[in-house]
Write an enzyme that holds these catalytic residues in place. Structure first.
Site, mmCIF file in Angstrom:
data_model
loop_
_atom_site.group_PDB
_atom_site.id
_atom_site.type_symbol
_atom_site.label_atom_id
_atom_site.label_comp_id
_atom_site.label_asym_id
_atom_site.label_seq_id
_atom_site.Cartn_x
_atom_site.Cartn_y
_atom_site.Cartn_z
ATOM 1 N N VAL A 12 0.856 -1.177 0.000
ATOM 2 C CA VAL A 12 0.000 0.000 0.000
ATOM 3 C C VAL A 12 0.895 1.231 0.000
ATOM 4 O O VAL A 12 1.915 1.279 0.669
ATOM 5 C CB VAL A 12 -0.953 0.033 1.219
ATOM 6 C CG1 VAL A 12 -2.029 -1.011 1.081
ATOM 7 C CG2 VAL A 12 -0.200 -0.166 2.523
ATOM 8 N N SER A 13 0.520 2.218 -0.794
ATOM 9 C CA SER A 13 1.296 3.441 -0.886
ATOM 10 C C SER A 13 1.006 4.330 0.308
ATOM 11 O O SER A 13 -0.123 4.427 0.771
ATOM 12 C CB SER A 13 0.956 4.188 -2.181
ATOM 13 O OG SER A 13 1.556 5.467 -2.182
#
Length: 226
Positions: A12-13
């Site tokens: 996940v960014s």
């Protein structure tokens, strides 16, 4: 016949955790749906930007484990692995094609290249839209923010890519070695044995020589204190 082994990877960014379809829970749902009941030997989760795979320690550990166990690396969506065609194809090659993605059935080199080319194109279009939006705002409000010359002549993206590639080449060996060190240490191997493993695998220390036990310990200490 030996049962196929799988290693799952979720990313996940830091800036897009809530983005629809890309969140941790959404990715886990995909993986659970398609791989529950299969021989998943490890799961890796990472919260980091996807720009440079050499700066993703969990991915490096996942790759090292896949190579060691001849396992298949699995992602929920291919852009969680990378949004860069060259990086994705490098991973595919490193794993001898042992790569699967829930959003691309029967993934092979051709389909991987096609999907990554589309992702590359979308990133380029986003960059152009951003540049045009800034130009329009400048027309309306005057000099809102002075852009650099590379940004104005649209070479900033290519310059950034070149810098990232150079950095990746310089760091790649150290990153992969660090991931292997951490993996072997979790198996309670001694510093001397880990150094031998690295040397036998073709890794070299930062100055080009063979790894020694003290160097291995120093790298591991930097990892856990990072």
């Amino acid at each position: 016949m030996q049962e196929t082994k799988y290693v799952t990877y979720i990313r996940v960014s830091t800036k897009k955790q809530g983005e629809s379809g890309l969140g941790l829970q959404s990715q886990q749902t995909y993986l659970d749906h398609f791989y529950t009941g299969k021989n998943v030997i490890a799961e890796f989760t990472e919260n980091v930007s996807g720009k440079d795979i050499s700066n993703r320690p969990k991915l490096q550990q996942a790759l090292a484990l896949c190579k060691k166990e001849k396992a298949v690396l699995v992602v929920a969506k291919i852009d969680r692995l990378s949004r860069n065609t060259e990086q994705a194809l490098w991973i595919y090659s490193e794993l001898d094609g042992r790569l699967e993605s829930c959003d691309i059935p029967n993934l092979d080199k051709f389909t991987l290249t096609l999907f990554m080319a589309i992702a590359d194109r979308e990133r380029e279009l986003i960059s152009l839209r951003t540049a045009n939006a800034l130009a329009e705002k400048t027309k309306r409000l005057g000099e809102w923010r002075k852009a650099s010359t590379p940004f104005i002549n649209k070479t900033a993206n290519s310059l950034a890519v070149a810098v990232n590639k150079k950095k990746a080449r310089a760091n790649e060996n150290n990153k992969r070695a660090a991931a292997l060190i951490q993996l072997h240490r979790q198996q309670n191997k001694s510093w001397k044995d880990i150094a031998l493993e690295l040397n036998n695998a073709g890794f070299r220390a930062s100055r080009g020589g063979a790894f020694q036990a003290v160097q291995v310990q120093r790298i591991y200490n930097r990892l856990i204190n990072a």
